[in-house]
Scaffold this motif. Structure first.
Motif, PDB file in Angstrom:
ATOM      1  N   MET A  91      -9.143  -7.376  -2.721  1.00 44.98           N
ATOM      2  CA  MET A  91      -8.134  -7.775  -3.701  1.00 44.98           C
ATOM      3  C   MET A  91      -8.651  -8.884  -4.587  1.00 44.98           C
ATOM      4  SD  MET A  91      -4.456  -7.643  -1.821  1.00 44.98           S
ATOM      5  CE  MET A  91      -3.615  -7.776  -3.385  1.00 44.98           C
ATOM      6  N   GLU A  92      -8.209  -8.866  -5.828  1.00 38.85           N
ATOM      7  CA  GLU A  92      -8.627  -9.872  -6.796  1.00 38.85           C
ATOM      8  C   GLU A  92      -7.914 -11.189  -6.526  1.00 38.85           C
ATOM      9  OE1 GLU A  92      -7.771  -8.138 -10.545  1.00 38.85           O
ATOM     10  OE2 GLU A  92      -9.175  -6.470 -10.299  1.00 38.85           O
ATOM     11  N   GLU A  93      -8.632 -12.290  -6.661  1.00 40.73           N
ATOM     12  CA  GLU A  93      -8.045 -13.600  -6.438  1.00 40.73           C
ATOM     13  C   GLU A  93      -7.161 -13.998  -7.622  1.00 40.73           C
ATOM     14  OE1 GLU A  93      -8.237 -15.359  -3.745  1.00 40.73           O
ATOM     15  OE2 GLU A  93      -9.581 -13.975  -2.710  1.00 40.73           O
ATOM     16  N   GLY A  94      -6.202 -14.875  -7.337  1.00 36.50           N
ATOM     17  CA  GLY A  94      -5.396 -15.455  -8.395  1.00 36.50           C
ATOM     18  C   GLY A  94      -4.361 -14.544  -8.996  1.00 36.50           C
ATOM     19  N   GLN A  95      -3.976 -13.496  -8.281  1.00 35.04           N
ATOM     20  CA  GLN A  95      -2.981 -12.567  -8.826  1.00 35.04           C
ATOM     21  C   GLN A  95      -1.696 -12.569  -8.006  1.00 35.04           C
ATOM     22  OE1 GLN A  95      -3.067 -10.820 -11.625  1.00 35.04           O
ATOM     23  NE2 GLN A  95      -5.065 -11.605 -12.200  1.00 35.04           N
ATOM     24  N   GLY A  96      -1.359 -13.721  -7.423  1.00 36.17           N
ATOM     25  CA  GLY A  96      -0.078 -13.828  -6.739  1.00 36.17           C
ATOM     26  C   GLY A  96      -0.115 -13.488  -5.267  1.00 36.17           C
ATOM     27  N   GLU A 122      -7.979   1.999  -7.166  1.00 39.55           N
ATOM     28  CA  GLU A 122      -7.725   1.763  -8.580  1.00 39.55           C
ATOM     29  C   GLU A 122      -6.255   1.442  -8.833  1.00 39.55           C
ATOM     30  OE1 GLU A 122      -7.896   4.188 -12.858  1.00 39.55           O
ATOM     31  OE2 GLU A 122      -8.755   5.076 -11.038  1.00 39.55           O
ATOM     32  N   HIS A 123      -5.368   2.268  -8.277  1.00 41.94           N
ATOM     33  CA  HIS A 123      -3.930   2.043  -8.486  1.00 41.94           C
ATOM     34  C   HIS A 123      -3.442   0.811  -7.732  1.00 41.94           C
ATOM     35  CE1 HIS A 123      -3.419   5.645 -10.810  1.00 41.94           C
ATOM     36  NE2 HIS A 123      -3.902   6.413  -9.850  1.00 41.94           N
ATOM     37  N   PHE A 124      -4.063   0.527  -6.628  1.00 36.90           N
ATOM     38  CA  PHE A 124      -3.720  -0.661  -5.840  1.00 36.90           C
ATOM     39  C   PHE A 124      -4.019  -1.932  -6.640  1.00 36.90           C
ATOM     40  CE2 PHE A 124      -5.079  -3.884  -2.682  1.00 36.90           C
ATOM     41  CZ  PHE A 124      -3.907  -4.018  -1.972  1.00 36.90           C
ATOM     42  N   VAL A 153       0.843  -1.194   0.000  1.00 38.17           N
ATOM     43  CA  VAL A 153       0.000   0.000   0.000  1.00 38.17           C
ATOM     44  C   VAL A 153       0.884   1.252   0.000  1.00 38.17           C
ATOM     45  CG1 VAL A 153      -1.785   1.291   1.236  1.00 38.17           C
ATOM     46  CG2 VAL A 153      -1.878  -1.206   1.156  1.00 38.17           C
ATOM     47  N   GLY A 154       2.011   1.178   0.710  1.00 42.47           N
ATOM     48  CA  GLY A 154       2.925   2.315   0.750  1.00 42.47           C
ATOM     49  C   GLY A 154       3.464   2.673  -0.617  1.00 42.47           C
ATOM     50  N   ALA A 155       3.770   1.654  -1.439  1.00 46.05           N
ATOM     51  CA  ALA A 155       4.247   1.922  -2.804  1.00 46.05           C
ATOM     52  C   ALA A 155       3.175   2.664  -3.607  1.00 46.05           C
ATOM     53  CB  ALA A 155       4.619   0.612  -3.485  1.00 46.05           C
ATOM     54  N   VAL A 156       1.915   2.273  -3.405  1.00 45.56           N
ATOM     55  CA  VAL A 156       0.817   2.957  -4.091  1.00 45.56           C
ATOM     56  C   VAL A 156       0.720   4.407  -3.618  1.00 45.56           C
ATOM     57  CG1 VAL A 156      -1.684   2.997  -4.437  1.00 45.56           C
ATOM     58  CG2 VAL A 156      -0.466   0.805  -4.392  1.00 45.56           C
ATOM     59  N   LEU A 157       0.808   4.616  -2.312  1.00 43.54           N
ATOM     60  CA  LEU A 157       0.702   5.965  -1.761  1.00 43.54           C
ATOM     61  C   LEU A 157       1.838   6.860  -2.253  1.00 43.54           C
ATOM     62  CD1 LEU A 157      -0.339   5.085   1.913  1.00 43.54           C
ATOM     63  CD2 LEU A 157      -1.813   5.913   0.073  1.00 43.54           C
ATOM     64  N   LYS A 158       3.064   6.319  -2.305  1.00 37.12           N
ATOM     65  CA  LYS A 158       4.195   7.116  -2.797  1.00 37.12           C
ATOM     66  C   LYS A 158       4.017   7.429  -4.284  1.00 37.12           C
ATOM     67  CE  LYS A 158       7.287   8.330  -0.915  1.00 37.12           C
ATOM     68  NZ  LYS A 158       7.481   9.601  -0.170  1.00 37.12           N
ATOM     69  N   TYR A 159       3.545   6.474  -5.062  1.00 37.98           N
ATOM     70  CA  TYR A 159       3.271   6.692  -6.482  1.00 37.98           C
ATOM     71  C   TYR A 159       2.274   7.823  -6.677  1.00 37.98           C
ATOM     72  CZ  TYR A 159       0.939   5.645 -10.965  1.00 37.98           C
ATOM     73  OH  TYR A 159       0.361   5.728 -12.208  1.00 37.98           O
ATOM     74  N   MET A 160       1.331   7.950  -5.742  1.00 42.29           N
ATOM     75  CA  MET A 160       0.299   8.980  -5.848  1.00 42.29           C
ATOM     76  C   MET A 160       0.697  10.286  -5.174  1.00 42.29           C
ATOM     77  SD  MET A 160      -3.080   6.590  -5.269  1.00 42.29           S
ATOM     78  CE  MET A 160      -4.194   7.932  -5.722  1.00 42.29           C
ATOM     79  N   GLY A 161       1.944  10.355  -4.675  1.00 41.47           N
ATOM     80  CA  GLY A 161       2.445  11.593  -4.082  1.00 41.47           C
ATOM     81  C   GLY A 161       2.079  11.786  -2.633  1.00 41.47           C
TER      82      GLY A 161
END
Length: 459
Positions: free
Chosen positions: A429-434, A242-244, A213-221
């Motif tokens: 979160m979507e299933e089957g995505q790792g 959406e970005h998550f 989640v932190g990577a998403v937050l940093k990506y969004m500023g």
């Protein structure tokens, strides 16, 4: 003669320091003085349960030499920070303690992102009177603010000190230069690059909710420690979701154990993880670059904490019957001496000394400031042992460059309200995505057991 010696021992243990004399027997007086001057092999135990790979071997050797034969040092290495917390929790839940349990150790490694759980779960105890110790004065205010907590594990300027840092590092992104060159993919510089279409299915990442989640937050500023997604993040909480979900589709594997194995085998071209993992792996490979994202990253720290042994009734815990070893402060002081930074500075060991964390990172506006005399703007090749591969990195002496460090942050405990934001993201979160199906159940189990917030960096 033995009677006099026994009485003398009792007097000395009782704190009487005046010189004992036997005026009626000069020979007895001389015999007593000779006995008192004789060295005895009295040893002081110190048992440490440390995270494997977090303590430079030279530290143990040098500390033993400094203390001499009077110390009996026992160092045990544990596989993960999660495992250490699990064993401490298990001892508390069983309300039974064996001498072999790490709860009976004098000190254990606790990751700073686990600190609130360890405190709130009553697994560790505060360090008494740290202000009176020289090692405490070596720590700058940045550390003292981060480590001073209340009994709920929340940062509190009036709280107590619950851990002593001995190394720290950051989240980084490693990528395969050979793959990027072959497919003409631009080098990774920041978090936003993880969302490139050409990298879909080519990324592995640690399975830490705070880091993902932190990577998403940093990506969004926004900040890693954003409290309200709607008000603190540009675009609001729907944009975060959406970005998550987009990032989830980009990442082939979320797994803190196997993410670097997939990177090494070439199944993925990008790995996102902690320097403590990534740097040793990068040294074993060729054609690898390790980058600290230029918009800032998360920081982590390994701490020494005292297990809360006194909360478990037991008369069979060895040296912990009367509290931790009297040598703990000498160990703290030893770990925070400038000389201990050498393995980090020489790139022999991953991490950095707590002494070299800038005090006011956010107030440092000099983009060209240097750390220990080295430029912080150059993308340089990190030297490793002779004959081993080298890798490109913008790390400087194991640390992010100063202009990036000032935009980086430690993960702070989340409030109950912010936890609801994370749960809202994770449960959709979507299933089957790792995403490992066991992770949310694991975190949920921690929450139900201790009735506290489980979402953390799970390094």
């Amino acid at each position: 003669m033995r009677t006099f010696i026994r009485e003398a021992i009792l007097l000395q243990i009782g704190g009487i320091s005046e010189k004992l004399e036997f005026p009626e027997n000069e020979e007895l007086t001389k015999a007593f003085e000779k006995w008192r001057a004789k060295p005895y092999a009295l040893t002081v135990p110190l048992r440490i349960a440390a995270l494997r790979g977090s303590v430079p071997p030279a530290w143990i050797k040098d500390f033993m030499q400094a203390q001499g034969k009077r110390m009996k040092l026992r160092v045990e290495f544990q596989g993960s920070l999660r495992g250490i917390i699990s064993e401490l929790a298990s001892a508390l839940l069983k309300e039974r303690l064996s001498p072999q349990s790490i709860m009976a150790a004098d000190l254990v490694t606790v990751g700073d992102s686990w600190l609130d759980l360890a405190i709130c779960g009553e697994m560790i105890e505060p360090i008494k009177n740290p202000e009176q110790q020289e090692w405490f004065n070596r720590l700058n205010n940045r550390w003292k603010v981060h480590l001073r907590r209340d009994h709920n594990g929340q940062i509190d300027p009036r709280g107590e000190i619950w851990g002593v840092p001995y190394r720290w590092g950051s989240m980084v992104v490693a990528y395969r230069k050979d793959k990027f060159a072959k497919y003409k993919i631009p080098a990774i510089e920041d978090w936003e690059d993880l969302w490139r279409p050409e990298l879909r299915g080519k990324i592995s990442m640690v399975d830490s909710p705070r880091e993902i989640v932190g990577a998403v937050l940093k990506y969004m500023g926004a900040s890693y420690n954003a409290k309200n997604f709607e008000h603190d993040v540009p675009g609001g909480r729907n944009a975060v979701k959406e970005h998550f979900l987009m990032l989830q589709r980009q990442v082939r594997l979320f797994d803190s154990v196997h993410y670097l194995k997939a990177f090494g085998s070439g199944d993925v071209w990008v790995a996102v993880g902690w320097t403590s993992d990534v740097i040793p792996a990068a040294k074993r490979m060729s054609n690898v670059a390790v980058v600290v994202p230029k918009s800032g990253t998360s920081l982590w720290a390994d701490l020494w904490s005292i297990p809360a042994t006194s909360s478990i009734p037991s008369d069979k815990v060895g040296g912990r019957v009367r509290g931790p070893s009297p040598l703990i402060h000498q160990w703290f002081d030893f770990c925070l001496q400038p000389a201990r930074a050498t393995p980090f500075e020489q790139d022999v060991f991953p991490g950095a000394s707590p002494l070299f964390l800038p005090d006011n990172m956010l107030d440092n506006t000099d983009k060209n400031v240097s750390i220990q005399g080295k430029s912080t703007n150059a993308f340089e090749t990190t030297p490793v042992r002779e004959g081993a591969p080298q890798f490109d990195t913008n790390l400087v002496a194991g640390m992010p460059p100063a202009n990036i460090l000032q935009k980086s942050e430690f993960l702070e405990p989340l409030s109950d309200k912010t936890l609801l934001e994370y749960k809202w993201l994770l449960t959709d979160m979507e299933e089957g995505q790792g995403w490992p199906s066991t992770l949310w159940q694991y975190l949920k189990g921690i929450r139900e057991t201790f009735k506290i917030a489980p979402i953390r960096g799970v390094r």
